[in-house]
Write a protein that holds these residues in place. Structure first.
Motif, mmCIF file in Angstrom:
data_model
loop_
_atom_site.group_PDB
_atom_site.id
_atom_site.type_symbol
_atom_site.label_atom_id
_atom_site.label_comp_id
_atom_site.label_asym_id
_atom_site.label_seq_id
_atom_site.Cartn_x
_atom_site.Cartn_y
_atom_site.Cartn_z
ATOM 1 N N ARG A 77 -2.612 3.158 -4.977
ATOM 2 C CA ARG A 77 -2.908 4.591 -4.976
ATOM 3 C C ARG A 77 -1.675 5.407 -5.349
ATOM 4 O O ARG A 77 -1.783 6.404 -6.058
ATOM 5 C CB ARG A 77 -3.416 5.022 -3.599
ATOM 6 C CG ARG A 77 -4.692 4.296 -3.192
ATOM 7 C CD ARG A 77 -5.464 5.067 -2.167
ATOM 8 N NE ARG A 77 -5.930 6.334 -2.723
ATOM 9 C CZ ARG A 77 -6.745 7.162 -2.100
ATOM 10 N NH1 ARG A 77 -7.175 6.856 -0.886
ATOM 11 N NH2 ARG A 77 -7.132 8.283 -2.659
ATOM 12 N N ALA A 78 -0.505 5.013 -4.843
ATOM 13 C CA ALA A 78 0.711 5.788 -5.074
ATOM 14 C C ALA A 78 1.373 5.436 -6.406
ATOM 15 O O ALA A 78 2.384 6.039 -6.772
ATOM 16 C CB ALA A 78 1.688 5.561 -3.922
ATOM 17 N N GLY A 79 0.826 4.445 -7.105
ATOM 18 C CA GLY A 79 1.429 4.026 -8.367
ATOM 19 C C GLY A 79 2.714 3.238 -8.169
ATOM 20 O O GLY A 79 3.480 3.017 -9.113
ATOM 21 N N VAL A 80 2.933 2.803 -6.933
ATOM 22 C CA VAL A 80 4.160 2.076 -6.588
ATOM 23 C C VAL A 80 3.958 0.587 -6.870
ATOM 24 O O VAL A 80 2.866 0.043 -6.664
ATOM 25 C CB VAL A 80 4.512 2.349 -5.108
ATOM 26 C CG1 VAL A 80 5.509 1.342 -4.570
ATOM 27 C CG2 VAL A 80 5.042 3.773 -4.962
ATOM 28 N N VAL A 81 5.006 -0.065 -7.357
ATOM 29 C CA VAL A 81 4.923 -1.473 -7.724
ATOM 30 C C VAL A 81 5.152 -2.335 -6.477
ATOM 31 O O VAL A 81 6.217 -2.266 -5.857
ATOM 32 C CB VAL A 81 5.982 -1.808 -8.798
ATOM 33 C CG1 VAL A 81 5.910 -3.282 -9.189
ATOM 34 C CG2 VAL A 81 5.813 -0.909 -10.017
ATOM 35 N N LEU A 82 4.152 -3.134 -6.129
ATOM 36 C CA LEU A 82 4.251 -3.987 -4.928
ATOM 37 C C LEU A 82 5.042 -5.253 -5.233
ATOM 38 O O LEU A 82 4.770 -5.948 -6.211
ATOM 39 C CB LEU A 82 2.852 -4.370 -4.449
ATOM 40 C CG LEU A 82 2.818 -5.307 -3.230
ATOM 41 C CD1 LEU A 82 3.178 -4.555 -1.957
ATOM 42 C CD2 LEU A 82 1.448 -5.966 -3.086
ATOM 43 N N LEU A 83 6.006 -5.549 -4.355
ATOM 44 C CA LEU A 83 6.770 -6.792 -4.471
ATOM 45 C C LEU A 83 6.560 -7.577 -3.181
ATOM 46 O O LEU A 83 7.250 -7.366 -2.174
ATOM 47 C CB LEU A 83 8.259 -6.461 -4.688
ATOM 48 C CG LEU A 83 9.308 -7.537 -4.432
ATOM 49 C CD1 LEU A 83 8.995 -8.823 -5.151
ATOM 50 C CD2 LEU A 83 10.669 -7.032 -4.867
ATOM 51 N N PRO A 84 5.541 -8.461 -3.153
ATOM 52 C CA PRO A 84 5.261 -9.225 -1.933
ATOM 53 C C PRO A 84 6.169 -10.445 -1.842
ATOM 54 O O PRO A 84 6.462 -11.084 -2.858
ATOM 55 C CB PRO A 84 3.805 -9.641 -2.117
ATOM 56 C CG PRO A 84 3.568 -9.659 -3.585
ATOM 57 C CD PRO A 84 4.600 -8.799 -4.249
ATOM 58 N N LEU A 85 6.627 -10.760 -0.644
ATOM 59 C CA LEU A 85 7.565 -11.874 -0.470
ATOM 60 C C LEU A 85 7.071 -12.846 0.596
ATOM 61 O O LEU A 85 6.567 -12.430 1.655
ATOM 62 C CB LEU A 85 8.936 -11.327 -0.068
ATOM 63 C CG LEU A 85 9.641 -10.516 -1.168
ATOM 64 C CD1 LEU A 85 10.725 -9.628 -0.570
ATOM 65 C CD2 LEU A 85 10.213 -11.433 -2.234
ATOM 66 N N ASN A 86 7.228 -14.133 0.309
ATOM 67 C CA ASN A 86 6.847 -15.197 1.225
ATOM 68 C C ASN A 86 7.522 -14.952 2.577
ATOM 69 O O ASN A 86 8.729 -14.711 2.642
ATOM 70 C CB ASN A 86 7.304 -16.542 0.632
ATOM 71 C CG ASN A 86 6.719 -17.739 1.355
ATOM 72 O OD1 ASN A 86 6.665 -17.765 2.576
ATOM 73 N ND2 ASN A 86 6.279 -18.724 0.600
ATOM 74 N N THR A 87 6.727 -15.025 3.653
ATOM 75 C CA THR A 87 7.274 -14.756 4.984
ATOM 76 C C THR A 87 8.278 -15.833 5.403
ATOM 77 O O THR A 87 9.038 -15.625 6.336
ATOM 78 C CB THR A 87 6.142 -14.691 6.034
ATOM 79 O OG1 THR A 87 5.282 -15.818 5.833
ATOM 80 C CG2 THR A 87 5.329 -13.431 5.884
ATOM 81 N N GLY A 88 8.297 -16.946 4.695
ATOM 82 C CA GLY A 88 9.250 -18.010 5.027
ATOM 83 C C GLY A 88 10.655 -17.767 4.502
ATOM 84 O O GLY A 88 11.604 -18.405 4.952
#
Ligand code: MCA
Ligand code: AMP
Length: 513
Positions: A77-88
């Motif tokens: 919605r915000a046009g922000v680029v998501l950078l998901p990271l492994n919780t490990g």
């Protein structure tokens, strides 16, 4: 029709305000689309208030929860680029991603805050927390913010997400995924796998990788399907949820763990219409055992972070064990000579290359790496070796890249070897993947001591703890006076793999390390 924000318009807008259930939660509760949408709107305001605008990156390393999924929706919605990271990943591993991607905001688990605060500040990023139960300083910041949000306009080519994937050499690369990459693949998968609003998808995958975040969640959202949203894969929870579900997506370990459980019966899976497997090779034997036990024929598909899904066995039609099926609609696939890049005739083994709207826009700030792997004509060199039969079915026969896939997580041997080589008493090391009954492949390290040194294996394993995520750490160590090398001086990993192939053969049972 020109769309204001392709992913939002297709995945989220149709459900805004709908009282229909979106997520079924472990405690028996549910979350409606309307409630999820309100949460995403508040989160989008909080992200804006933290100073992020369209194109800025938001790094997220948090446990799976409805709130964590709403952060993804808020980014869209915000046009922000998501950078998901492994919780490990450890703080040391995170330092690299933050330096490379330069996110303005990092969301982490409260338990990791102390370790990550200095790492985030060193990069000039703000840090907020989000716990598995949905609490934390980010949730606090979003508290009371408006439940409506003016979605940022985005174009097809704008970035939606940045997902890191390691290379054979050197550092991890951020794969730039656009709005159009994700949406085109979601559309193809809904169609190919016949998802409808009547589906209830059993979701037990992590949401920091393509499989759980895009293949599963985007497909469910686009189809208007509901999800049973489990925090992780736990056999008891999955067995309990299966009778209500219509579909499940998993890595091969999900299927071998289910097969190890006597509760897996045709009755348990009677309401299911689809089991999908991917991220790692599904043994033909697992495929056959699953069919014999349940009557269900697992549908195996093949994809990558850079390309989303490339091929799939057919929903209606023969699902062939040991194959990843046919190129998906819109995806062009060819097999080429790894040396020359020339296309090979059907039936010959070579490098798999793919082209289509699913193929990423390149590696973040790495134009040279991008040129090496993404051809000017749009074909992406996957690093997977395969063969396409006369009937179009694709078989993956190996990897041109030095990669271990353990329980669906990728381990780059070089990264582990570099960590081992710095340890006292170790002259050099080689890390290989060997068959493991639970994880498919597990990492095994071969250590060569300095002359006269007696490496302390416990100390070696302990020394990796601060630097490497648990899933990357070798599960077994061997000591050899030297590594086998060919005449060119190259370490012969194939010989090591053969020699130690039986190491984990006796390890049975769920999660046995
Ligand atoms: C957890 N551990 C692992 C792994 N997972 N070690 C090696 N490989 C792993 N995959 C560690 C834990 O930290 C724990 O360490 C110990 O192993 C035993 O944990 P266990 O309870 O057995 O593990 P688990 O929590 O049950 O996890 C196993 C899992 C999980 C369910 C297979 O790894 C998983 O959900 N994998 C899915 C990965 C995935 O989504 N891949 C998609 C990538 P300790 O004993 O020290 O506590 S996207 C992709 O590949 C492309 C695009 C595609 O085609 O999809
Ligand atoms: P990732 O870097 O996490 O995106 O991992 C992508 C890699 O996983 C691919 O390049 C393949 O090597 C592997 N992979 C994904 N699906 C399959 C499959 N069904 N069979 C064999 N390998 C697969």
């Amino acid at each position: 029709m020109a769309m204001a924000n392709p992913l939002y318009d297709a995945l989220l807008a149709p459900h805004e305000g709908s009282g229909r259930v979106f997520l079924h939660l472990p405690g028996g509760g549910t979350l409606s689309h309307a409630a999820f949408g309100r949460m995403a709107a508040r989160f989008a305001h909080a992200i804006r208030a933290a100073g992020l605008g369209p194109g800025d990156r938001l790094a997220v390393q948090v446990d799976k929860s409805p709130e964590a999924l709403a952060v993804y929706a808020a980014c869209l919605r915000a046009g922000v680029v998501l950078l998901p990271l492994n919780t490990g990943y450890t703080a040391a591993e995170l330092a690299y991603f933050l330096a490379d991607a330069e996110p303005k905001l990092v969301l982490c688990d409260p338990a990791a805050e102390a370790a990550l605060r200095p790492v985030a500040s060193a990069q000039g990023a703000a840090l907020m927390t989000l716990d598995a139960d949905g609490t934390g300083s980010f949730a606090d910041a979003a508290q009371g913010l408006p439940e409506r949000f003016d979605t940022a306009p985005r174009k097809d080519g704008d970035l939606a997400a940045l997902l890191y994937t390691s290379g054979t050499t050197g550092r991890s690369k951020g794969a730039m995924l656009t709005q159009a990459n994700l949406l085109s693949n979601a559309r193809v998968l809904v169609e190919a796998w016949a998802f409808t609003p009547r589906d209830l998808l059993l979701h037990a995958l992590p949401i920091f990788h393509t499989h759980g975040l895009f293949v599963a969640s985007n497909t469910a959202l686009l189809a208007g399907a509901e999800m049973i949203f489990l925090p992780r894969f736990d056999v008891d929870a999955v067995v309990k949820a299966l009778p209500r579900a219509t579909a499940m997506m998993g890595v091969p370990t999900f299927y071998t763990r289910l097969l190890d459980d006597a509760r897996l019966t045709p009755e348990l899976a009677a309401g299911m219409r689809l089991f999908v497997s991917g991220s790692a090779p599904l043994l033909a034997e697992t495929h056959r055992r699953f069919e014999a036990r349940t009557g269900h024929i697992i549908l195996e598909r093949y994809g990558m972070t850079e390309t989303n899904m490339n091929t799939s066995n057919p929903y209606a039609g023969a699902r062939r064990p040991g194959t990843v099926g046919l190129p998906l609609p819109g995806v062009e696939l060819k097999v080429t000579d790894p040396e020359t890049g020339a296309e090979l005739p059907r039936g010959e083994i070579g490098m798999i290359e793919v082209r289509g709207p699913n193929v990423f826009a390149g590696y973040w700030r790495m134009p040279d790496k991008t040129r090496e792997e993404l051809r000017e004509d749009g074909f992406f060199i996957t690093g997977d070796l395969g063969v396409q039969g006369a009937d179009g079915y694709v078989q993956i026969v190996g990897r041109g890249k030095d990669l271990i896939i353990s329980g669906g997580f990728n381990i780059y041997p070089k990264e582990v070897e570099e960590a081992l080589d710095t340890l006292p008493g170790i002259r050099e090391s080689a890390v290989i993947g060997v068959p493991h009954p639970d994880l498919g492949e597990a990492a095994l390290a071969v250590l060569v001591p300095e002359p006269g040194a007696e490496p302390d294996l416990a100390a070696a394993a302990g020394a990796l703890e601060d630097n490497l995520a648990r899933f990357k750490r070798p599960r077994h160590y061997e000591i050899l006076p030297e590594l086998p090398r060919n005449t060119m001086g190259k370490v012969q990993k194939a010989a090591l793999r053969e020699r130690f192939a039986g190491t984990f053969a006796g390890d049975g049972g769920s999660g046995a390390a």
